[in-house]
Motif scaffolding. Structure first.
Motif, short mmCIF file in Angstrom:
data_model
loop_
_atom_site.label_atom_id
_atom_site.label_comp_id
_atom_site.label_asym_id
_atom_site.label_seq_id
_atom_site.Cartn_x
_atom_site.Cartn_y
_atom_site.Cartn_z
N THR A 116 0.55 -1.22 0.22
CA THR A 116 0.01 -0.43 -0.27
C THR A 116 1.00 1.21 0.02
O THR A 116 0.54 2.51 -0.05
CB THR A 116 -0.95 0.31 1.18
N TYR A 117 1.59 1.31 0.61
CA TYR A 117 3.27 2.14 0.69
C TYR A 117 3.19 3.02 -0.39
O TYR A 117 3.54 4.03 -0.57
CB TYR A 117 4.00 1.71 1.43
N SER A 120 0.45 4.09 -2.31
CA SER A 120 -0.10 5.37 -2.14
C SER A 120 1.15 6.27 -1.80
O SER A 120 0.80 7.94 -1.54
CB SER A 120 -1.06 5.20 -0.45
N THR A 121 1.93 6.46 -1.58
CA THR A 121 3.27 7.42 -0.88
C THR A 121 4.72 7.08 -2.49
O THR A 121 5.24 8.16 -2.71
CB THR A 121 4.20 6.79 0.16
N LEU A 122 5.04 5.63 -2.66
CA LEU A 122 6.38 6.00 -3.60
C LEU A 122 6.03 6.31 -4.80
O LEU A 122 6.96 7.49 -5.06
CB LEU A 122 6.87 4.94 -3.19
N PRO A 124 3.56 9.12 -5.96
CA PRO A 124 3.68 9.95 -5.64
C PRO A 124 4.64 10.77 -5.65
O PRO A 124 4.90 11.85 -6.38
CB PRO A 124 2.96 10.70 -5.00
N MET A 125 5.71 9.62 -4.50
CA MET A 125 6.83 10.74 -4.19
C MET A 125 7.75 10.56 -5.43
O MET A 125 8.20 11.95 -6.12
CB MET A 125 7.51 10.71 -3.66
N ARG A 130 10.69 13.56 -5.76
CA ARG A 130 11.16 13.80 -4.63
C ARG A 130 11.44 12.36 -4.05
O ARG A 130 12.48 12.15 -3.20
CB ARG A 130 9.78 13.92 -2.98
#
Length: 202
Positions: A116-117, A120-122, A124-125, A130
């Motif tokens: 999920t990380y 949802s996070t990696l 977009p980073m 980023r």
């Protein structure tokens, strides 16, 4: 021309009487996603067919399911399970993410949280530049390719051992090959190493 394997040549082949086989299809869509040519990937994997194909005695991984529900490629359940036997020309950043996912997931709960990380996070980073320093993403094309690879990350499960040759592109030949899913057979390690006595969940 077909040459005998090391086990047949040395007389050390182990074969069981009972064999359970299944016809499996090499995923052309995933292989096109994992190749270096972004303009004409179908012809590229055709021109380099022996690099992307499923060879005899290769450990075959099933990729019929996407890891996350954000995949842009079709992971449809068809008559033949979708498989790969190598990681083709996957980027170094993608391989780093895969190593982290399976190394850091000590339990089923950790695996679900980590996958999920990624979604949802990696992703977009990477999209917002980023994660460039950690994953060593260079150009804008590298970024787009990595986002495609992370978005279409498959859920890897062991399928069996290949009994023949199957190509990644239908321009090269038959994309369906037989995979041994039950029985005994002497094989050599290919792209995915497997040692004697190692536990594998089928």
């Amino acid at each position: 021309m077909s040459y005998p394997g090391i086990a047949a040549a040395k007389g050390t082949r182990v074969d069981s009487a009972a064999k359970h086989t299944m016809a499996c299809r090499v995923s052309e869509a995933i292989m096109m996603c994992w190749c270096n040519d972004r303009r004409d990937p179908r012809n590229y994997i055709h021109n380099h067919k022996m690099k992307f194909c499923m060879h005899k005695n290769d450990l075959v991984l099933n990729i019929s399911q996407p890891l996350n529900d954000c995949a842009t490629l079709m992971f449809a359940c068809k008559a033949y399970p979708t498989v790969v036997s190598n990681l083709a020309e996957m980027t170094a950043a993608w391989r780093l993410v895969i190593k982290w996912l399976y190394h850091a997931s000590g339990s089923g709960h950790d695996f679900l949280a980590n996958k999920t990380y990624i979604r949802s996070t990696l992703v977009p980073m990477v999209d917002q530049n980023r994660a460039s320093a950690v994953l060593k993403v260079g150009s804008e094309l590298d970024k787009e390719r990595l986002i495609c690879e992370l978005t279409n990350l498959p859920y890897f499960t062991a399928q069996g051992y290949s009994l023949g040759l199957a190509y990644a592109s239908n321009l090269s030949g038959d994309t369906v090959g037989s995979v041994l899913i039950g029985g005994m057979q002497t094989v050599m390690n290919g792209h995915f190493d497997c040692c004697a006595g190692q536990l594998i969940q089928w």
